[in-house]
Design a protein around this motif. Structure first.
Motif, PDB file in Angstrom:
ATOM      1  N   SER A 154      -1.162  13.416  -2.125  1.00 18.29           N
ATOM      2  CA  SER A 154      -2.560  14.132  -2.094  1.00 18.29           C
ATOM      3  C   SER A 154      -3.168  13.444  -0.996  1.00 18.29           C
ATOM      4  O   SER A 154      -4.503  13.712  -0.667  1.00 18.29           O
ATOM      5  N   GLY A 155      -2.876  12.124  -0.569  1.00 16.44           N
ATOM      6  CA  GLY A 155      -3.684  11.555   0.699  1.00 16.44           C
ATOM      7  C   GLY A 155      -4.112  10.365   0.029  1.00 16.44           C
ATOM      8  O   GLY A 155      -4.874   9.565   0.864  1.00 16.44           O
ATOM      9  N   THR A 156      -4.295  10.141  -1.319  1.00 18.90           N
ATOM     10  CA  THR A 156      -5.154   8.812  -1.808  1.00 18.90           C
ATOM     11  C   THR A 156      -3.981   7.892  -1.659  1.00 18.90           C
ATOM     12  O   THR A 156      -2.906   7.890  -1.845  1.00 18.90           O
ATOM     13  N   LYS A 157      -4.737   6.482  -1.730  1.00 23.47           N
ATOM     14  CA  LYS A 157      -3.912   5.332  -1.270  1.00 23.47           C
ATOM     15  C   LYS A 157      -3.821   4.319  -2.698  1.00 23.47           C
ATOM     16  O   LYS A 157      -4.965   4.257  -3.410  1.00 23.47           O
ATOM     17  N   LYS A 158      -2.914   3.752  -2.928  1.00 23.61           N
ATOM     18  CA  LYS A 158      -2.851   2.878  -4.117  1.00 23.61           C
ATOM     19  C   LYS A 158      -2.637   1.621  -3.451  1.00 23.61           C
ATOM     20  O   LYS A 158      -1.532   1.553  -2.778  1.00 23.61           O
ATOM     21  N   GLU A 181       0.888   5.646  -0.229  1.00 24.54           N
ATOM     22  CA  GLU A 181      -0.107   6.654  -0.093  1.00 24.54           C
ATOM     23  C   GLU A 181       0.740   7.894  -0.690  1.00 24.54           C
ATOM     24  O   GLU A 181       2.004   8.079  -0.503  1.00 24.54           O
ATOM     25  N   ALA A 182      -0.043   8.378  -1.557  1.00 25.74           N
ATOM     26  CA  ALA A 182       0.370   9.468  -2.493  1.00 25.74           C
ATOM     27  C   ALA A 182       0.485  10.838  -1.682  1.00 25.74           C
ATOM     28  O   ALA A 182      -0.395  10.899  -0.602  1.00 25.74           O
ATOM     29  N   GLU A 190       0.735  -1.287  -0.010  1.00 28.67           N
ATOM     30  CA  GLU A 190       0.139   0.075   0.015  1.00 28.67           C
ATOM     31  C   GLU A 190       0.878   1.298  -0.008  1.00 28.67           C
ATOM     32  O   GLU A 190       1.792   1.387   0.789  1.00 28.67           O
TER      33      GLU A 190
END
Length: 122
Positions: free
Chosen positions: A100-104, A97-98, A95
């Motif tokens: 921007s706060g989004t997770k991939k 986290e970018a 996992e």
């Protein structure tokens, strides 16, 4: 033919095999076997000491079952992971986290997947 005589320890107590004192219940056994032939997953659940394991062992051959002991604290993803691991798959999840706060989330599964060959990535 002389009947076989069993000791109390042979009949009662804890065993990994089907106990000798198991009594089949035709309606329940046939319902389970019928449901198994539908080609769907089945979950046998209930409170402790109700006969779930004995029913499963009585109706399903060892090679035809995959047993996962679940926790009541598990989420669906935990159940899916346990099933895949029990089936022999190696699961790696990472996992990131970018800014921007989004997770991939990236998952890799290694194992034999019918129709796909050696593995899959998601």
């Amino acid at each position: 033919m002389k009947p076989k005589i069993y000791s109390v320890d042979d009949v009662y107590g804890i065993t990994r095999d089907l106990p000798r004192n198991y009594v089949g219940r035709e309606a329940v056994d046939e319902k389970l076997r019928s449901d198994l032939n539908r080609g769907k997953h089945l979950v046998i659940y209930g409170s402790s000491k109700q006969g779930k394991t004995c029913l499963r062992k009585h109706c399903i051959e060892d090679d035809d079952q995959l047993v996962v002991q679940c926790s009541n604290k598990w989420e669906l993803k935990d159940i899916h992971t346990a099933i895949l691991k029990r089936a022999g798959y190696e699961i790696t999840v990472s996992e990131k986290e970018a800014i921007s706060g989004t997770k991939k989330i990236r998952a890799k599964i290694r194992g034999k997947i019918p129709g796909l060959g050696g593995g899959s990535r998601g």
